[in-house]
Design a protein around this motif. Structure first.
Motif, PDB file in Angstrom:
ATOM      1  N   TYR A 191      78.931  99.301 -48.184  1.00 17.81           N
ATOM      2  CA  TYR A 191      78.433  97.872 -49.006  1.00 17.81           C
ATOM      3  C   TYR A 191      79.606  97.336 -49.650  1.00 17.81           C
ATOM      4  O   TYR A 191      80.820  98.182 -49.644  1.00 17.81           O
ATOM      5  N   LEU A 193      79.721  94.679 -52.739  1.00 17.74           N
ATOM      6  CA  LEU A 193      78.474  93.992 -53.646  1.00 17.74           C
ATOM      7  C   LEU A 193      79.295  93.541 -54.930  1.00 17.74           C
ATOM      8  O   LEU A 193      80.376  94.188 -55.427  1.00 17.74           O
ATOM      9  N   ASN A 194      78.609  92.616 -55.442  1.00 10.88           N
ATOM     10  CA  ASN A 194      78.981  92.387 -56.943  1.00 10.88           C
ATOM     11  C   ASN A 194      77.827  91.711 -57.679  1.00 10.88           C
ATOM     12  O   ASN A 194      76.799  91.251 -56.988  1.00 10.88           O
ATOM     13  N   MET A 195      77.838  91.765 -58.835  1.00  7.46           N
ATOM     14  CA  MET A 195      76.922  91.413 -59.742  1.00  7.46           C
ATOM     15  C   MET A 195      76.900  89.867 -59.903  1.00  7.46           C
ATOM     16  O   MET A 195      77.949  89.444 -60.022  1.00  7.46           O
TER      17      MET A 195
ATOM     18  N   ALA B 189      77.876  95.416 -67.525  1.00  4.79           N
ATOM     19  CA  ALA B 189      78.004  93.781 -67.782  1.00  4.79           C
ATOM     20  C   ALA B 189      78.362  93.180 -66.482  1.00  4.79           C
ATOM     21  O   ALA B 189      77.877  92.238 -66.181  1.00  4.79           O
ATOM     22  N   ASP B 190      78.987  93.897 -65.653  1.00  2.00           N
ATOM     23  CA  ASP B 190      79.635  93.371 -64.324  1.00  2.00           C
ATOM     24  C   ASP B 190      79.917  94.368 -63.239  1.00  2.00           C
ATOM     25  O   ASP B 190      80.442  95.512 -63.642  1.00  2.00           O
ATOM     26  N   TYR B 191      80.079  94.019 -62.104  1.00  2.00           N
ATOM     27  CA  TYR B 191      80.601  94.911 -60.944  1.00  2.00           C
ATOM     28  C   TYR B 191      81.150  94.294 -59.905  1.00  2.00           C
ATOM     29  O   TYR B 191      80.371  93.189 -59.410  1.00  2.00           O
ATOM     30  N   LYS B 192      82.048  94.869 -59.179  1.00  2.69           N
ATOM     31  CA  LYS B 192      82.544  94.325 -58.035  1.00  2.69           C
ATOM     32  C   LYS B 192      83.061  95.302 -57.096  1.00  2.69           C
ATOM     33  O   LYS B 192      84.117  96.166 -57.359  1.00  2.69           O
ATOM     34  N   LEU B 193      82.389  96.146 -56.278  1.00  2.00           N
ATOM     35  CA  LEU B 193      82.360  97.357 -55.760  1.00  2.00           C
ATOM     36  C   LEU B 193      82.196  97.390 -54.090  1.00  2.00           C
ATOM     37  O   LEU B 193      81.476  96.775 -53.712  1.00  2.00           O
ATOM     38  N   TYR B 212      84.133  97.942 -62.446  1.00  2.00           N
ATOM     39  CA  TYR B 212      82.731  98.237 -63.106  1.00  2.00           C
ATOM     40  C   TYR B 212      83.082  98.015 -64.315  1.00  2.00           C
ATOM     41  O   TYR B 212      83.775  98.586 -65.047  1.00  2.00           O
TER      42      TYR B 212
END
Lengths: 255, 255
Positions: A191, A193-195, B189-193, B212
């Motif tokens: 994956y 992915l980001n928010m 609050a936010d993520y990019k994983l 994260y």
């Protein structure tokens, strides 16, 4: 029972700020065009027989709006009037006119033919298969009253099976063993992915975009069913609020 | 009780293919240097009083190895011998020599001073705080026998609290209300994983890297405790197998 996608291209308006809220604005455009009684009926449905989303295509430098119908009635009552959309349409929320460049049916199929495509094909089941789910608009699930901020394999499978079983009028996925067959052979292979929250009337719905690759073990039934559902996903969308532009997905199958 | 990080820089060997397996190779280098009885003792521990990871720094064009001790014994038995690491060391697995460029203690603190830093500071608690967790080596959790492929707030909090309480010899986070205080005021609050599995002796452990961001509601206690734990996380690592290079994290606090 038919499955269709209408694609409408709009010239990029200069005075409009593009954000995800445009999805719900287009839902307004759609609602204004359709029969009032049918609109009322749609509002009462939990799962709606259509999905729509709009996005900016950098390559084509235009806005692309895709509306998919999941049964014959939605085709007649939504796609048909939208095919008559005039050259210039007024977006009340934005107080601007946008102009249509092109209208085209880009997908035309039936549930029966879609099932046949995968079940009559010879799939090399000695190998794992991989399916990329590219979430192109904000996607989220709701479970036990909470938003689920990462894609969840269980929720994704049940969401697609539920939509297929509600609208297809074919019976073959209505068996309880189907879910367990899928659940047993599917796994998250990759994956990225980001928010990306979706703002709706001042409320921030936590959601994600990006790519989610599902691996399927060398099992013919699981591979065929899930490949079929992943093609269907491009029309049905995934997760909540697919009628206002959330949950749009492009899928790609690698056997 | 002290908290220290030793950083050793190595010249980039030309004949070596860099991948995450180097983490467990460096664990081998570490084990060869330390007292045999202490090595045996460490192997019996579930939570180890140190963490180590190695990564390639593009900016400095070298390999950077960081070893952190979480108590005085680990400092004496691990960091002290590694400070005597010779100029050239032989990596048996790779059959190459690598040369050290520099050795430096880059972090030197105690649990008491670290707690004081956050608890004596005036934090503007009328505002939300945000803490970025940048996972720089593959990170994962294990829960109920399964790998957790996305960061999970509950597991992250309990993992850090558990490490702090095991090694700090201070008592103030040993209260059951601490977890519920944090759990109540923290959110993603936010993520990019993205997924980045860790390969260990032919086994592929599903894991993730990326950013994260955890938001903390305007609550003074939750903000202070979690800010402190997030600084501690840079030494302790997060999740499983932090002794072989997994779970390395850089954190940044935005009050």
């Amino acid at each position: 029972m038919c499955l269709k996608t209408l694609e409408i291209k709009f010239a990029l308006p200069s005075s409009i700020k593009l954000n995800q809220a445009i999805g719900s604005i287009m839902q307004g455009v759609l609602m204004e065009r359709i029969d009032h009684d049918y609109a009322t009926y749609l509002h009462q449905q939990n799962l709606r027989p259509y999905s729509q989303y709009i996005f900016f295509s950098k390559k084509q430098n235009c806005l692309i709006w895709r509306i998919s119908s999941l049964n014959d009635e939605a085709e007649n009552k939504i796609l048909t009037p939208l095919l008559d959309l005039p050259y210039s349409i007024y977006l009340r929320h934005k107080q601007v006119n946008i102009t249509t460049l092109n209208k085209e049916i880009i997908y035309n199929n039936t549930y029966e033919k879609l099932a046949q495509k995968y079940f009559s094909s010879i799939i090399n089941t000695d190998e794992k298969a991989f399916i990329d789910f590219k979430f192109i608009t904000s996607t989220t699930f709701k479970s036990q009253g909470k938003y689920i901020i990462f894609p969840d394999l269980h929720l994704l499978i049940t969401n697609l099976l539920n939509r297929w079983n509600t609208y297809s009028q074919t019976d073959f996925l209505n068996d309880k063993t189907v879910y367990s067959q899928l659940q047993k052979h599917l796994y998250v292979a990759d994956y990225k992915l980001n928010m990306r929250p979706f703002s709706l009337e001042g409320i921030r719905i936590p959601a994600f975009v990006g790519t989610y690759t599902i691996g399927i073990q060398p099992n013919p039934t699981a591979q065929k069913i899930f490949a079929m559902l992943s093609e269907f996903a491009m029309l049905s969308g995934i997760g909540i609020k697919t009628a206002i532009g959330m949950g749009a997905v492009q899928t790609q199958i690698h056997f």
